[in-house]
Design a protein around this motif. Structure first.
Motif, PDB file in Angstrom:
ATOM      1  N   ALA A  18       9.914  74.244  33.411  1.00 27.89           N
ATOM      2  CA  ALA A  18      10.750  74.647  34.543  1.00 27.89           C
ATOM      3  C   ALA A  18      12.152  74.055  34.415  1.00 27.89           C
ATOM      4  CB  ALA A  18      10.108  74.214  35.857  1.00 27.89           C
ATOM      5  N   ASP A  19      12.248  72.781  34.035  1.00 26.62           N
ATOM      6  CA  ASP A  19      13.552  72.138  33.870  1.00 26.62           C
ATOM      7  C   ASP A  19      14.359  72.807  32.759  1.00 26.62           C
ATOM      8  OD1 ASP A  19      12.626  68.650  34.573  1.00 26.62           O
ATOM      9  OD2 ASP A  19      12.934  70.388  35.877  1.00 26.62           O
ATOM     10  N   HIS A  20      13.682  73.139  31.657  1.00 22.38           N
ATOM     11  CA  HIS A  20      14.385  73.775  30.528  1.00 22.38           C
ATOM     12  C   HIS A  20      14.905  75.152  30.917  1.00 22.38           C
ATOM     13  CE1 HIS A  20      15.424  74.742  26.413  1.00 22.38           C
ATOM     14  NE2 HIS A  20      14.701  75.850  26.490  1.00 22.38           N
ATOM     15  N   LEU A  21      14.081  75.938  31.625  1.00 27.08           N
ATOM     16  CA  LEU A  21      14.522  77.259  32.053  1.00 27.08           C
ATOM     17  C   LEU A  21      15.670  77.161  33.058  1.00 27.08           C
ATOM     18  CD1 LEU A  21      11.088  79.092  32.422  1.00 27.08           C
ATOM     19  CD2 LEU A  21      12.842  79.535  30.701  1.00 27.08           C
ATOM     20  N   GLU A  22      15.594  76.187  33.976  1.00 25.15           N
ATOM     21  CA  GLU A  22      16.674  75.993  34.944  1.00 25.15           C
ATOM     22  C   GLU A  22      17.982  75.672  34.220  1.00 25.15           C
ATOM     23  OE1 GLU A  22      17.950  73.133  38.719  1.00 25.15           O
ATOM     24  OE2 GLU A  22      16.120  72.727  37.599  1.00 25.15           O
ATOM     25  N   GLN A  23      17.886  74.847  33.175  1.00 28.99           N
ATOM     26  CA  GLN A  23      19.081  74.500  32.405  1.00 28.99           C
ATOM     27  C   GLN A  23      19.647  75.730  31.704  1.00 28.99           C
ATOM     28  OE1 GLN A  23      18.809  72.154  28.613  1.00 28.99           O
ATOM     29  NE2 GLN A  23      19.900  70.598  29.820  1.00 28.99           N
ATOM     30  N   GLN A  24      18.786  76.560  31.080  1.00 25.02           N
ATOM     31  CA  GLN A  24      19.246  77.774  30.412  1.00 25.02           C
ATOM     32  C   GLN A  24      19.947  78.714  31.401  1.00 25.02           C
ATOM     33  OE1 GLN A  24      15.385  78.831  28.453  1.00 25.02           O
ATOM     34  NE2 GLN A  24      16.674  79.057  26.633  1.00 25.02           N
ATOM     35  N   ILE A  25      19.380  78.822  32.600  1.00 24.08           N
ATOM     36  CA  ILE A  25      19.966  79.704  33.616  1.00 24.08           C
ATOM     37  C   ILE A  25      21.329  79.169  34.058  1.00 24.08           C
ATOM     38  CG2 ILE A  25      19.685  80.541  35.990  1.00 24.08           C
ATOM     39  CD1 ILE A  25      16.611  80.564  35.398  1.00 24.08           C
ATOM     40  N   SER A  26      21.412  77.856  34.274  1.00 23.49           N
ATOM     41  CA  SER A  26      22.681  77.268  34.728  1.00 23.49           C
ATOM     42  C   SER A  26      23.763  77.381  33.661  1.00 23.49           C
ATOM     43  CB  SER A  26      22.473  75.800  35.128  1.00 23.49           C
ATOM     44  OG  SER A  26      22.169  75.011  33.992  1.00 23.49           O
ATOM     45  N   TYR A  27      23.363  77.422  32.365  1.00 25.21           N
ATOM     46  CA  TYR A  27      24.326  77.572  31.282  1.00 25.21           C
ATOM     47  C   TYR A  27      24.726  79.030  31.055  1.00 25.21           C
ATOM     48  CZ  TYR A  27      23.409  72.718  29.854  1.00 25.21           C
ATOM     49  OH  TYR A  27      23.293  71.348  29.819  1.00 25.21           O
ATOM     50  N   GLY A  28      24.094  79.950  31.803  1.00 23.01           N
ATOM     51  CA  GLY A  28      24.441  81.349  31.666  1.00 23.01           C
ATOM     52  C   GLY A  28      23.668  82.088  30.600  1.00 23.01           C
ATOM     53  N   ARG A  61      10.487  79.414  41.485  1.00 26.60           N
ATOM     54  CA  ARG A  61      10.516  80.244  42.699  1.00 26.60           C
ATOM     55  C   ARG A  61      10.686  79.378  43.931  1.00 26.60           C
ATOM     56  NH1 ARG A  61       6.543  83.316  40.168  1.00 26.60           N
ATOM     57  NH2 ARG A  61       4.900  82.209  41.286  1.00 26.60           N
ATOM     58  N   SER A  62      10.035  78.206  43.953  1.00 32.83           N
ATOM     59  CA  SER A  62      10.126  77.334  45.123  1.00 32.83           C
ATOM     60  C   SER A  62      11.552  76.835  45.353  1.00 32.83           C
ATOM     61  CB  SER A  62       9.181  76.140  44.977  1.00 32.83           C
ATOM     62  OG  SER A  62       9.652  75.221  44.016  1.00 32.83           O
ATOM     63  N   MET A  63      12.363  76.818  44.291  1.00 28.77           N
ATOM     64  CA  MET A  63      13.755  76.392  44.401  1.00 28.77           C
ATOM     65  C   MET A  63      14.698  77.579  44.579  1.00 28.77           C
ATOM     66  SD  MET A  63      14.020  73.259  41.630  1.00 28.77           S
ATOM     67  CE  MET A  63      13.392  74.168  40.213  1.00 28.77           C
ATOM     68  N   GLY A  64      14.138  78.796  44.636  1.00 24.97           N
ATOM     69  CA  GLY A  64      14.973  79.980  44.824  1.00 24.97           C
ATOM     70  C   GLY A  64      15.729  80.401  43.582  1.00 24.97           C
ATOM     71  N   PRO A  85      26.656  80.448  47.169  1.00 23.87           N
ATOM     72  CA  PRO A  85      25.203  80.366  47.087  1.00 23.87           C
ATOM     73  C   PRO A  85      24.602  79.520  48.205  1.00 23.87           C
ATOM     74  CG  PRO A  85      26.207  78.901  45.491  1.00 23.87           C
ATOM     75  CD  PRO A  85      27.320  79.703  46.097  1.00 23.87           C
ATOM     76  N   LYS A  86      23.358  79.853  48.552  1.00 25.26           N
ATOM     77  CA  LYS A  86      22.581  79.063  49.498  1.00 25.26           C
ATOM     78  C   LYS A  86      21.561  78.283  48.688  1.00 25.26           C
ATOM     79  CE  LYS A  86      23.129  82.543  53.124  1.00 25.26           C
ATOM     80  NZ  LYS A  86      22.441  83.504  54.015  1.00 25.26           N
ATOM     81  N   HIS A  87      21.856  77.024  48.498  1.00 25.92           N
ATOM     82  CA  HIS A  87      21.047  76.249  47.570  1.00 25.92           C
ATOM     83  C   HIS A  87      19.777  75.703  48.217  1.00 25.92           C
ATOM     84  CE1 HIS A  87      23.949  76.357  44.355  1.00 25.92           C
ATOM     85  NE2 HIS A  87      24.905  75.967  45.185  1.00 25.92           N
ATOM     86  N   THR A  88      18.677  75.873  47.505  1.00 25.16           N
ATOM     87  CA  THR A  88      17.427  75.205  47.865  1.00 25.16           C
ATOM     88  C   THR A  88      17.446  73.808  47.257  1.00 25.16           C
ATOM     89  OG1 THR A  88      16.262  77.309  47.809  1.00 25.16           O
ATOM     90  CG2 THR A  88      14.915  75.316  47.664  1.00 25.16           C
TER      91      THR A  88
END
Length: 479
Positions: A18-28, A61-64, A85-88
């Protein structure tokens, strides 16, 4: 090189993903609205079970961060990454904070495996199987007795009739003379230990625990900021003179022991060492915390006497529980201690939860005073001995030259030493693939090469199959 989760890391695999995917998403790398790889494809790429990827997606998903629709896959959320954005809250970051540490990685892996694969043969969980619990007896008691209609907060020290019943129980079964005012009812041994570490000790204090020891598997000691020093356990238990050495060197403030059918080794502290231990504790003014959950499981012989029954100087805080002799779901334990200590811990407990539910306490009081209790104990002892013998016979059949152990005379566990060097993590993973879980010895602070099998949790008919699965896993790694 493609990123892979660290299987030896402290963080669960799904959180790493989950952390790795979140990082990939934040990097675009995955823009808003883009489709993520399917659960099956990502599981294959990362070399994990699909269920692990499902948990990782659920975390996102829990973090939106992502959205999932049946038939459409999982996509990066558009609203999460819009201009305003509305941050979770990033709950995973909060989970990493705080002073109370999570369970050890191996224990989390075992729990995760059991949750994902209910068919696994459980030789890890330290509790009784349903058929060993006094289910029918308790059901009969609940139909025979009308329990109180008062359902408000009870005495923070515990339900008075249960404490009075325990006075008789401790005298009859454990040769401990005490009074109701010197007993604190807890939700089990772990809550007793938690209250002691949080309320009677301070960060930086040094304490002595057995090596190996169940205490070593409880992060609550490190969470309390305590310094742990080990007392090696041999065939007769701890060596009391080691306590004197630790006291001189580290000024230890408390000693934690499990002298009867010790977890995990099954050893019994010899009578001579009991006397020495009490003498040294009295000489140094050291409190002893005696955890005694297994005594009444003794097979075909009289239960070993507790240290508390020999304590003439008030050095011992005695912890007991119904979890290993009746039913863990009752959540009934107790501590026998000086009244001033009981008052201090009862006050702390009241701040935590305002005391236990009164109904299980009423059931427990009725049970230990009923005609059902002694027959239940006798049946439990016979069935545990039968399960122990099944486990021993299976190990001798499957691994006659690869494992050694001493047959315990009570308790729920079989402590074994492997005669081959096999990494704990790989052996556990391979055993799960073969349909069985156990606890690696390193969880209890021992050197590599030890394992603990709990024969009380598995059904009798599954024990041979479980040991066979473990043996197959070991042989495959050795080959």
């Amino acid at each position: 090189m493609m990123w892979k989760p660290d299987r030896q890391g402290k963080k669960p695999l799904y959180e790493q993903i989950a952390d790795h995917l979140e990082q990939q998403i934040s990097y675009g790398e995955f823009p808003p609205g883009s489709l993520l790889p399917s659960e099956r494809k990502l599981a294959e790429q990362l070399g994990v079970n699909r269920s692990t990827v499902i948990l990782a997606f659920a975390e996102l998903r829990s973090m939106g961060i992502v959205e999932s629709r049946t038939g459409s896959g999982t996509r990066v959320s558009r609203t999460k990454w819009e201009a305003m954005p509305k941050h979770t809250p990033n709950w995973s970051r909060y989970c990493e904070g705080g002073s109370f540490l999570p369970n050890l990685p191996f224990l989390r892996k075992i729990r995760e495996a059991l949750a994902q694969q209910p068919s696994l043969i459980d030789m890890a969980s330290g509790e009784l199987s349903p058929d060993l619990a006094p289910t029918d007896e308790i059901a009969a008691l609940m139909s025979e007795h009308r329990y109180t209609s008062y359902l408000g907060y009870d005495n923070p020290q515990g339900y008075v009739p249960l404490r009075e019943a325990l006075v008789g129980y401790l005298d009859a079964y454990r040769k401990i003379q005490t009074t109701g005012s010197s007993i604190l009812i807890t939700s089990g041994s772990q809550q007793s230990l938690y209250l002691i570490t949080q309320c009677l000790l301070s960060p930086g204090d040094a304490v002595a625990i057995e090596d190996p020891s169940y205490c070593y598997s409880l992060p609550m000691f490190q969470s309390a900021g305590l310094r742990l020093f080990r007392l090696p356990v041999d065939q007769d238990g701890v060596r009391p003179e080691d306590i004197r050495i630790l006291y001189k060197k580290h000024r230890i403030k408390m000693v934690f022991v499990n002298p009867n059918f010790q977890n995990p080794t099954g050893t019994v502290l010899s009578m001579e060492r009991r006397r020495q231990l009490l003498h040294i504790a009295s000489e140094l003014g050291l409190p002893i915390v005696e955890d005694d959950p297994f005594s009444l499981t003794a097979y075909g012989e009289e239960a070993p006497v507790p240290l508390k029954s020999m304590d003439t100087n008030g050095s011992v805080l005695y912890i007991g529980s119904f979890s290993k002799i009746a039913a863990s779901g009752l959540r009934i334990g107790w501590m026998v201690a000086p009244h001033s200590i009981v008052e201090r811990l009862a006050d702390a407990r009241q701040q935590m939860d305002f005391g236990l539910s009164v109904i299980p306490q009423q059931v427990a009081a009725q049970f230990i005073q009923s005609s059902y209790f002694q027959p239940h104990l006798e049946r439990l002892q016979l069935q545990l001995q039968f399960k122990r013998d099944l486990a021993i016979a299976s190990l001798r059949k499957e691994l006659p030259d690869s494992i050694s152990f001493t047959a315990p005379q009570g308790g729920l566990h079989l402590w074994c030493q492997l005669r081959h060097d096999v990494p704990d993590g790989k052996l556990l993973e391979e055993a799960v693939r073969k349909g069985v879980v156990f606890v690696p010895g390193s969880v209890y602070g021992s050197d590599a090469g030890f394992v603990r099998f709990t024969y009380a949790r598995a059904k009798a008919e599954d024990i041979e199959t479980g040991i066979s699965g473990f043996a197959q896993a070991l042989r495959e790694l050795l080959s």
